[in-house]
Write an enzyme that holds these catalytic residues in place. Sequence first.
Site, PDB file in Angstrom:
ATOM      1  N   LYS A  13      65.678 -24.199 -63.759  1.00  0.00           N
ATOM      2  CA  LYS A  13      65.906 -22.797 -63.448  1.00  0.00           C
ATOM      3  C   LYS A  13      65.139 -22.483 -62.287  1.00  0.00           C
ATOM      4  O   LYS A  13      65.267 -22.616 -61.518  1.00  0.00           O
ATOM      5  CB  LYS A  13      66.025 -21.492 -64.586  1.00  0.00           C
ATOM      6  CG  LYS A  13      66.592 -21.445 -65.497  1.00  0.00           C
ATOM      7  CD  LYS A  13      66.660 -19.945 -66.667  1.00  0.00           C
ATOM      8  CE  LYS A  13      65.202 -19.941 -67.039  1.00  0.00           C
ATOM      9  NZ  LYS A  13      64.619 -21.242 -68.122  1.00  0.00           N
ATOM     10  N   ARG A  88      66.944 -11.623 -69.708  1.00  0.00           N
ATOM     11  CA  ARG A  88      67.147 -12.616 -70.574  1.00  0.00           C
ATOM     12  C   ARG A  88      67.579 -11.627 -72.134  1.00  0.00           C
ATOM     13  O   ARG A  88      68.001 -12.356 -72.984  1.00  0.00           O
ATOM     14  CB  ARG A  88      65.677 -12.731 -70.870  1.00  0.00           C
ATOM     15  CG  ARG A  88      64.293 -13.577 -70.725  1.00  0.00           C
ATOM     16  CD  ARG A  88      64.540 -14.548 -71.579  1.00  0.00           C
ATOM     17  NE  ARG A  88      63.386 -15.556 -71.867  1.00  0.00           N
ATOM     18  CZ  ARG A  88      62.622 -16.672 -70.538  1.00  0.00           C
ATOM     19  NH1 ARG A  88      62.780 -16.179 -69.054  1.00  0.00           N
ATOM     20  NH2 ARG A  88      61.766 -16.904 -71.052  1.00  0.00           N
ATOM     21  N   ARG A 124      56.663 -32.007 -69.380  1.00  0.00           N
ATOM     22  CA  ARG A 124      56.353 -31.038 -68.306  1.00  0.00           C
ATOM     23  C   ARG A 124      54.885 -30.677 -67.891  1.00  0.00           C
ATOM     24  O   ARG A 124      54.472 -30.475 -68.779  1.00  0.00           O
ATOM     25  CB  ARG A 124      57.006 -29.723 -68.682  1.00  0.00           C
ATOM     26  CG  ARG A 124      56.690 -28.543 -67.736  1.00  0.00           C
ATOM     27  CD  ARG A 124      58.361 -27.340 -67.421  1.00  0.00           C
ATOM     28  NE  ARG A 124      57.704 -26.155 -68.348  1.00  0.00           N
ATOM     29  CZ  ARG A 124      58.574 -24.894 -68.324  1.00  0.00           C
ATOM     30  NH1 ARG A 124      59.914 -25.061 -67.658  1.00  0.00           N
ATOM     31  NH2 ARG A 124      58.435 -24.899 -69.307  1.00  0.00           N
ATOM     32  N   ARG A 159      52.016 -26.801 -70.288  1.00  0.00           N
ATOM     33  CA  ARG A 159      51.902 -25.240 -71.071  1.00  0.00           C
ATOM     34  C   ARG A 159      51.782 -24.914 -72.864  1.00  0.00           C
ATOM     35  O   ARG A 159      52.594 -26.030 -73.172  1.00  0.00           O
ATOM     36  CB  ARG A 159      53.312 -24.317 -70.716  1.00  0.00           C
ATOM     37  CG  ARG A 159      53.374 -23.918 -69.264  1.00  0.00           C
ATOM     38  CD  ARG A 159      54.790 -23.295 -69.302  1.00  0.00           C
ATOM     39  NE  ARG A 159      55.332 -22.860 -70.077  1.00  0.00           N
ATOM     40  CZ  ARG A 159      56.668 -22.349 -69.772  1.00  0.00           C
ATOM     41  NH1 ARG A 159      57.044 -22.377 -68.307  1.00  0.00           N
ATOM     42  NH2 ARG A 159      57.492 -21.932 -70.254  1.00  0.00           N
ATOM     43  N   ARG A 170      62.181 -21.240 -79.411  1.00  0.00           N
ATOM     44  CA  ARG A 170      62.186 -20.317 -77.606  1.00  0.00           C
ATOM     45  C   ARG A 170      64.170 -20.621 -77.297  1.00  0.00           C
ATOM     46  O   ARG A 170      64.955 -19.934 -77.283  1.00  0.00           O
ATOM     47  CB  ARG A 170      62.106 -20.654 -76.551  1.00  0.00           C
ATOM     48  CG  ARG A 170      60.682 -20.022 -76.647  1.00  0.00           C
ATOM     49  CD  ARG A 170      59.162 -20.954 -75.552  1.00  0.00           C
ATOM     50  NE  ARG A 170      59.611 -21.444 -74.166  1.00  0.00           N
ATOM     51  CZ  ARG A 170      59.754 -21.941 -73.036  1.00  0.00           C
ATOM     52  NH1 ARG A 170      58.568 -23.430 -74.500  1.00  0.00           N
ATOM     53  NH2 ARG A 170      59.826 -22.819 -72.345  1.00  0.00           N
TER      54      ARG A 170
HETATM   55  P1  ADP Z   1      62.884 -23.666 -66.601  1.00  0.00           P
HETATM   56  O1  ADP Z   1      62.569 -23.466 -65.242  1.00  0.00           O
HETATM   57  O2  ADP Z   1      64.677 -23.910 -66.899  1.00  0.00           O
HETATM   58  O3  ADP Z   1      61.934 -23.730 -67.940  1.00  0.00           O
HETATM   59  P2  ADP Z   1      62.216 -26.582 -65.088  1.00  0.00           P
HETATM   60  O4  ADP Z   1      62.570 -25.860 -63.775  1.00  0.00           O
HETATM   61  O5  ADP Z   1      60.368 -25.705 -64.768  1.00  0.00           O
HETATM   62  O6  ADP Z   1      63.084 -25.642 -65.942  1.00  0.00           O
HETATM   63  O7  ADP Z   1      62.658 -27.624 -65.091  1.00  0.00           O
HETATM   64  C1  ADP Z   1      62.257 -27.830 -66.960  1.00  0.00           C
HETATM   65  C2  ADP Z   1      61.445 -29.658 -66.429  1.00  0.00           C
HETATM   66  O8  ADP Z   1      62.041 -30.329 -66.048  1.00  0.00           O
HETATM   67  C3  ADP Z   1      60.657 -29.890 -65.218  1.00  0.00           C
HETATM   68  O9  ADP Z   1      59.353 -30.439 -65.604  1.00  0.00           O
HETATM   69  C4  ADP Z   1      61.195 -30.175 -63.804  1.00  0.00           C
HETATM   70  O10 ADP Z   1      61.020 -31.539 -63.089  1.00  0.00           O
HETATM   71  C5  ADP Z   1      62.287 -31.074 -64.749  1.00  0.00           C
HETATM   72  N1  ADP Z   1      63.987 -30.650 -64.550  1.00  0.00           N
HETATM   73  C6  ADP Z   1      64.127 -29.893 -63.924  1.00  0.00           C
HETATM   74  N2  ADP Z   1      65.592 -30.259 -63.677  1.00  0.00           N
HETATM   75  C7  ADP Z   1      65.925 -31.295 -63.612  1.00  0.00           C
HETATM   76  C8  ADP Z   1      66.818 -31.636 -63.403  1.00  0.00           C
HETATM   77  N3  ADP Z   1      68.201 -31.548 -63.409  1.00  0.00           N
HETATM   78  N4  ADP Z   1      66.940 -33.361 -63.938  1.00  0.00           N
HETATM   79  C9  ADP Z   1      65.910 -34.358 -64.531  1.00  0.00           C
HETATM   80  N5  ADP Z   1      64.742 -33.243 -64.950  1.00  0.00           N
HETATM   81  C10 ADP Z   1      64.410 -31.627 -63.848  1.00  0.00           C
HETATM   82  P1  AMP Z   2      59.559 -18.502 -68.873  1.00  0.00           P
HETATM   83  O1  AMP Z   2      58.100 -19.254 -67.841  1.00  0.00           O
HETATM   84  O2  AMP Z   2      60.965 -18.376 -68.191  1.00  0.00           O
HETATM   85  O3  AMP Z   2      60.017 -19.967 -69.868  1.00  0.00           O
HETATM   86  O4  AMP Z   2      58.921 -17.589 -69.865  1.00  0.00           O
HETATM   87  C1  AMP Z   2      57.996 -18.145 -71.072  1.00  0.00           C
HETATM   88  C2  AMP Z   2      57.531 -16.713 -71.495  1.00  0.00           C
HETATM   89  O5  AMP Z   2      58.076 -15.777 -71.032  1.00  0.00           O
HETATM   90  C3  AMP Z   2      59.046 -16.453 -72.459  1.00  0.00           C
HETATM   91  O6  AMP Z   2      59.228 -17.394 -73.774  1.00  0.00           O
HETATM   92  C4  AMP Z   2      58.965 -14.751 -73.185  1.00  0.00           C
HETATM   93  O7  AMP Z   2      57.502 -14.975 -74.051  1.00  0.00           O
HETATM   94  C5  AMP Z   2      57.782 -14.458 -71.678  1.00  0.00           C
HETATM   95  N1  AMP Z   2      58.866 -14.338 -70.980  1.00  0.00           N
HETATM   96  C6  AMP Z   2      59.621 -14.889 -69.294  1.00  0.00           C
HETATM   97  N2  AMP Z   2      60.376 -13.623 -69.057  1.00  0.00           N
HETATM   98  C7  AMP Z   2      60.500 -12.680 -70.095  1.00  0.00           C
HETATM   99  C8  AMP Z   2      62.176 -11.777 -70.370  1.00  0.00           C
HETATM  100  N3  AMP Z   2      62.397 -11.931 -69.330  1.00  0.00           N
HETATM  101  N4  AMP Z   2      61.708 -10.581 -71.587  1.00  0.00           N
HETATM  102  C9  AMP Z   2      60.895 -11.381 -72.428  1.00  0.00           C
HETATM  103  N5  AMP Z   2      59.825 -11.942 -72.603  1.00  0.00           N
HETATM  104  C10 AMP Z   2      59.913 -12.636 -71.002  1.00  0.00           C
END
Ligand code: ADP
Ligand code: AMP
Length: 225
Positions: A13, A88, A124, A159, A170
């Site tokens: 995302k 969410r 990541r 993270r 999660r």
């Molecule tokens: P989210 O925001 O949904 O948690 P991220 O955008 O942070 O996901 O992506 C999670 C990890 O996977 C990051 O390290 C990113 O660089 C990698 N990533 C994102 N999209 C892809 C993809 N289509 N294929 C492989 N790796 C990806």
């Molecule tokens: P994310 O960066 O989107 O993976 O979010 C990291 C953490 O932040 C999640 O596991 C939740 O603890 C909190 N969080 C982020 N967005 C929300 C949301 N819309 N509602 C509740 N908790 C959230």
Amino acid sequence: MRIILLGPAGSGKGTQADLIMETFGFPKISTGDLLRQAVQQGTELGKKVSEVMKVGNLVEDEIVLKLVEERIQLPDCRQGYVLDGFPRNLNQALLLEKMVKESQEIVFEIEATEEEILKRLAGRRVCLQCQAVYNINNDNNKTDNSYRCNNCGSKLVIREDDKPEVIRERYKIYIRNIKPLIDYYAGKGVLFQIDGQKPVEEVFRAIKSIIEKKLSNYSVSSGRR
Ligand code: ADP
Ligand code: AMP
């Protein structure tokens, strides 16, 4: 134009939100980033949510809603914005609906398996200063050996919630909440399902063409051309 990105943690995302921002100029609003900043800065809010986030649970709906409400009032959101990680659950979607005025909305559900997510999140690395995201394995946005952020030079970190047991928790929470959300947006006719397992550029191509189509329909129907 409101763009909403749904998908489990690790589905890409944030990565896609950055590309949308670069291409269309719509700012990314990541509730996860906003909450992590609060934790990092040690604010009252940060202290309140830190433990909940560490174990992968959801923060209270009212707290995240307030963050979103404050952010979308800023002038850079006037033309549109991308919501990454919000809503969410169905309650958040209904609260959002009550709060916003503009009607143009696109919702992408970015799909990826638990196996793929576990693999990606193990690699990541993030910058807690500017929120940039990297991966030690993927060619796309690969970290170099210095493990420093290309944007601001800060040290990249893992993270706290990217540990396998927390990732699984999660994912469980995501699966528990997603069905009503998907049904809700499908019912409104604004939902697009995207295969998030494909490479980053391919995923973005799919997203981009849908946004372009919507924007051109919008300019025709509102006479904005
Ligand atoms: P989210 O925001 O949904 O948690 P991220 O955008 O942070 O996901 O992506 C999670 C990890 O996977 C990051 O390290 C990113 O660089 C990698 N990533 C994102 N999209 C892809 C993809 N289509 N294929 C492989 N790796 C990806
Ligand atoms: P994310 O960066 O989107 O993976 O979010 C990291 C953490 O932040 C999640 O596991 C939740 O603890 C909190 N969080 C982020 N967005 C929300 C949301 N819309 N509602 C509740 N908790 C959230």
